[in-house]
Design a protein around this motif. Structure first.
Motif, mmCIF file in Angstrom:
data_model
loop_
_atom_site.group_PDB
_atom_site.id
_atom_site.type_symbol
_atom_site.label_atom_id
_atom_site.label_comp_id
_atom_site.label_asym_id
_atom_site.label_seq_id
_atom_site.Cartn_x
_atom_site.Cartn_y
_atom_site.Cartn_z
ATOM 1 N N HIS A 304 -15.989 -119.902 -104.997
ATOM 2 C CA HIS A 304 -14.776 -119.172 -104.579
ATOM 3 C C HIS A 304 -14.690 -117.819 -105.288
ATOM 4 C CE1 HIS A 304 -10.650 -118.617 -103.213
ATOM 5 N NE2 HIS A 304 -10.312 -118.337 -104.463
ATOM 6 N N PRO A 331 -13.152 -126.433 -99.348
ATOM 7 C CA PRO A 331 -12.498 -126.089 -98.082
ATOM 8 C C PRO A 331 -13.513 -125.530 -97.083
ATOM 9 C CG PRO A 331 -11.306 -125.166 -99.965
ATOM 10 C CD PRO A 331 -12.620 -125.670 -100.481
ATOM 11 N N PRO A 332 -13.504 -125.992 -95.847
ATOM 12 C CA PRO A 332 -14.454 -125.472 -94.848
ATOM 13 C C PRO A 332 -14.415 -123.955 -94.709
ATOM 14 C CG PRO A 332 -13.374 -127.439 -94.015
ATOM 15 C CD PRO A 332 -12.690 -127.094 -95.299
ATOM 16 N N GLU A 333 -13.214 -123.362 -94.828
ATOM 17 C CA GLU A 333 -13.107 -121.917 -94.661
ATOM 18 C C GLU A 333 -13.832 -121.162 -95.773
ATOM 19 O OE1 GLU A 333 -12.484 -118.270 -93.192
ATOM 20 O OE2 GLU A 333 -12.276 -120.201 -92.171
ATOM 21 N N ARG A 336 -17.364 -120.722 -94.613
ATOM 22 C CA ARG A 336 -17.429 -119.689 -93.572
ATOM 23 C C ARG A 336 -17.270 -118.290 -94.174
ATOM 24 N NH1 ARG A 336 -13.251 -123.274 -91.251
ATOM 25 N NH2 ARG A 336 -14.303 -124.914 -90.063
ATOM 26 N N GLN A 337 -16.336 -118.152 -95.102
ATOM 27 C CA GLN A 337 -16.115 -116.859 -95.737
ATOM 28 C C GLN A 337 -17.341 -116.422 -96.535
ATOM 29 O OE1 GLN A 337 -12.914 -116.808 -98.575
ATOM 30 N NE2 GLN A 337 -12.898 -114.573 -98.756
ATOM 31 N N ARG A 340 -19.893 -114.893 -94.443
ATOM 32 C CA ARG A 340 -19.555 -113.535 -94.002
ATOM 33 C C ARG A 340 -19.832 -112.508 -95.101
ATOM 34 N NH1 ARG A 340 -15.018 -116.358 -91.711
ATOM 35 N NH2 ARG A 340 -13.693 -115.757 -93.471
ATOM 36 N N GLU A 370 -21.180 -124.924 -89.133
ATOM 37 C CA GLU A 370 -20.034 -125.824 -89.084
ATOM 38 C C GLU A 370 -20.331 -127.158 -89.773
ATOM 39 O OE1 GLU A 370 -16.645 -125.670 -88.187
ATOM 40 O OE2 GLU A 370 -17.335 -123.645 -88.622
ATOM 41 N N ALA A 373 -19.978 -126.640 -93.363
ATOM 42 C CA ALA A 373 -18.578 -126.488 -93.768
ATOM 43 C C ALA A 373 -17.785 -127.782 -93.671
ATOM 44 C CB ALA A 373 -17.910 -125.414 -92.900
ATOM 45 N N THR A 374 -18.205 -128.694 -92.810
ATOM 46 C CA THR A 374 -17.370 -129.858 -92.523
ATOM 47 C C THR A 374 -17.990 -131.197 -92.917
ATOM 48 O OG1 THR A 374 -18.261 -129.921 -90.264
ATOM 49 C CG2 THR A 374 -16.210 -128.688 -90.613
#
Length: 560
Positions: A304, A331-333, A336-337, A340, A370, A373-374
């Protein structure tokens, strides 16, 4: 598969599996059958000047330097009369001395016991007694804790402890001697044994003893051999196809099973390591760039904050290929972040424990973001069985307790009864974790049967905290549960029933009580909820699932 207990030279009973009895084996059980120390001697002879490990203070260790340091430490330890199977503990930060002490123990056939630096009186005393530690390496003071004073207070209850060696001491020789300790330089300079002949050490003997919090409130001593630890590293390399061009960035404590791998990977494989003393997101980015690190395994807060720092700098960390994330909830997001922000780095969740390190190795394919992330990743070189509460084997997608076996799993606990209780008759380890396996072979963790809180990657026993709270005169009953934490994944919430409702206790009172009982500050509840009556099962057990749900609802309502 047949399972039997055998007595290791260390004195502990360990489980041995006959892998050949499996008709259709799904695991690669080929072992290296060597030790990290043996690998070091070979590399020091062939490429003495090649760097093995980088440190974030700017120093580094070549294979030749490391071999010379290990010879010196081993000679000093041998001079103490230690024998194969004796136990040596080290409660040290991520310092280069840790690497040499570990490998010296490896060369001499000693059992090495890394202890997490945050542990204090209560935890530390139990660990040293249970391990039967003869020699202990500690700093004098680190991050506000005085380790020498802590040991002096405990030493009367540690009959096996003969020698305390202080690494990087601030006090003089006379002061340390008065405290019953010896500075590392004094210890090493006094060595008389300069032999480079070492005992023959079986790769199947116990080499590592690492404690993890248990549901009973006392830590459990996990036993690993040279072979099981090598297999952990080989699993990582096999799936991710890592080699001589790769550098492992490590900011986790080397006294944790995650961080410990960085101390030996450069010896048993062609991968180098870059070890950071303590986490700092700005220094981490600089260190990764300087060492051209390519992969890492770390707790959720590390990823993070790394994403935050790189986003602010517009730095895409082009050398990084993989970041495996575990310990706290991911957290999945965040995954993803991270994709990016980073240029090439694939980030993913992994699953494992000290007993069964890295059961899953994540999802590295760019096209499967995905899943990364999941899910908690692709199961690799382990067998995972999912069972119901009645013990029935469940199919894909059905939630139950995860049972795991594989060649990298522990060989037992220091307590033989705990070893027996943790295994099925056919050798599966009962993880206490709840989840399911997808048809594609990915594992998804949904909860825990074990009453543990995972705070920033560290296991914390709820019962241990409850036992201390119950000694407070104003507390009639307490229940400790996990609660969502924005940075650490899970925090600690205490539900308290007061002995007298007119005499409440504050969060500060609880913190002072925890500290006075010798628990680490990290085990202090961050929130208190007062309760008149606990929700209970028909048999009278507190419904902690309802308490966890209650604290989540309250935090969501306050926006915390």
């Amino acid at each position: 598969m047949s399972t039997r207990l055998t007595r290791d030279p260390s004195g502990w009973l360990t489980h041995t599996f006959d892998w050949q009895s499996i008709e259709s084996r799904s695991c690669d059980v080929k072992m290296r059958n060597t030790t990290a120390a043996t690998c070091l001697w070979e590399k020091a002879k062939e490429r003495s000047d090649e760097v093995a490990i980088y440190f974030d203070d700017g120093s580094q260790l070549t294979y030749g330097q490391l071999a010379r340091e290990v010879h010196v430490v081993a000679g000093a330890l041998r001079g103490l009369g230690l024998e194969v199977g004796d136990r040596v503990s080290a409660q040290l930060p991520n310092w280069r001395e840790f690497v040499s002490i570990n490998l010296a123990c490896c060369a001499l056939g000693l059992v090495f016991n890394p202890i997490i630096p945050i542990y204090r009186g209560a935890e530390l005393g139990f660990i040293l007694r249970d391990a039967g530690t003869k020699v202990l390496f500690i700093p004098e003071e680190y991050r506000g804790l005085n380790y020498v004073e802590t040991i002096r207070a405990l030493r009367g209850n540690l009959p096996a402890l003969e020698h305390v060696i202080v690494v990087r001491p601030a006090s003089g020789v006379a002061a340390l001697k008065q405290l019953g300790a010896t500075g590392l330089e004094t210890f090493l300079s006094a060595r008389t044994d300069k032999s480079s002949i070492y005992p023959e050490v079986s790769p199947d003997h116990v080499k590592l003893l690492m404690y993890t919090s248990g549901t009973t409130g006392q830590p459990k001593g996990v036993l690993h051999t040279h072979n099981t630890l090598n297999r952990v590293v080989d699993n990582i390399l096999a799936l991710r196809q890592l080699g001589p061009a790769d550098v492992m960035f490590m900011a986790s404590p080397v006294t944790h099973v995650t961080g410990y791998s960085a101390c030996e990977m450069p010896l048993t494989t062609e991968v180098k390591a870059a070890i950071m003393e303590r986490w700092d997101k700005a220094r981490a980015v600089d260190f990764i760039e300087r060492t051209r690190s390519t992969f890492s395994v770390g707790a959720t807060p590390f990823l993070h904050e790394l994403v935050q720092e790189c986003s602010q700098r517009a730095n895409r960390l082009p050398t990084m290929k993989h970041f495996a994330c575990g310990g706290a909830a991911v957290p999945p997001e965040l995954i993803r972040q991270a994709h990016r922000v980073f240029e090439h780095c694939r980030c993913f969740r992994v699953y494992g424990s000290t007993e069964v390190p890295l059961v899953s190795q994540g999802v590295t394919e760019r096209s499967l973001e995905e899943l990364a992330a999941t899910t908690d990743g692709r199961i690799f070189n382990y067998e995972v069985r999912v069972v119901s509460s009645e013990g029935a084997v469940l199919g894909h997608g059905q939630e139950g307790e995860l049972l795991v076996r594989g060649p990298a799993m522990m060989v037992g606990y220091t307590d033989a009864e705990s070893t027996r209780a943790s295994l099925t008759d056919d050798g599966f380890f009962l993880t206490g974790d709840l989840g399911y396996v997808t048809e594609a072979g990915d594992v998804v963790i949904t909860g825990r049967k074990k009453d543990l809180i995972i705070r920033g990657g560290e296991n914390i026993s709820a019962k241990e905290i409850e036992d201390v709270l119950h000694t407070h005169e104003l507390i009639q009953e307490a229940a400790v549960v996990s609660m969502p934490h924005p940075r650490l994944g899970e925090g600690i919430a205490a539900y308290i029933k007061l002995s007298d409702p007119t005499r409440p206790v504050s969060l500060g009172d609880v913190a002072a009580h925890i500290e006075s009982n010798g628990l680490a500050r990290q085990k202090t509840p961050e929130r208190i909820e007062f309760i008149e009556e606990f929700p209970r099962t028909a048999s009278g057990k507190i419904r902690k699932d309802l308490l966890r749900q209650d604290i989540r609802t309250k935090l969501a309502g306050t926006g915390s």
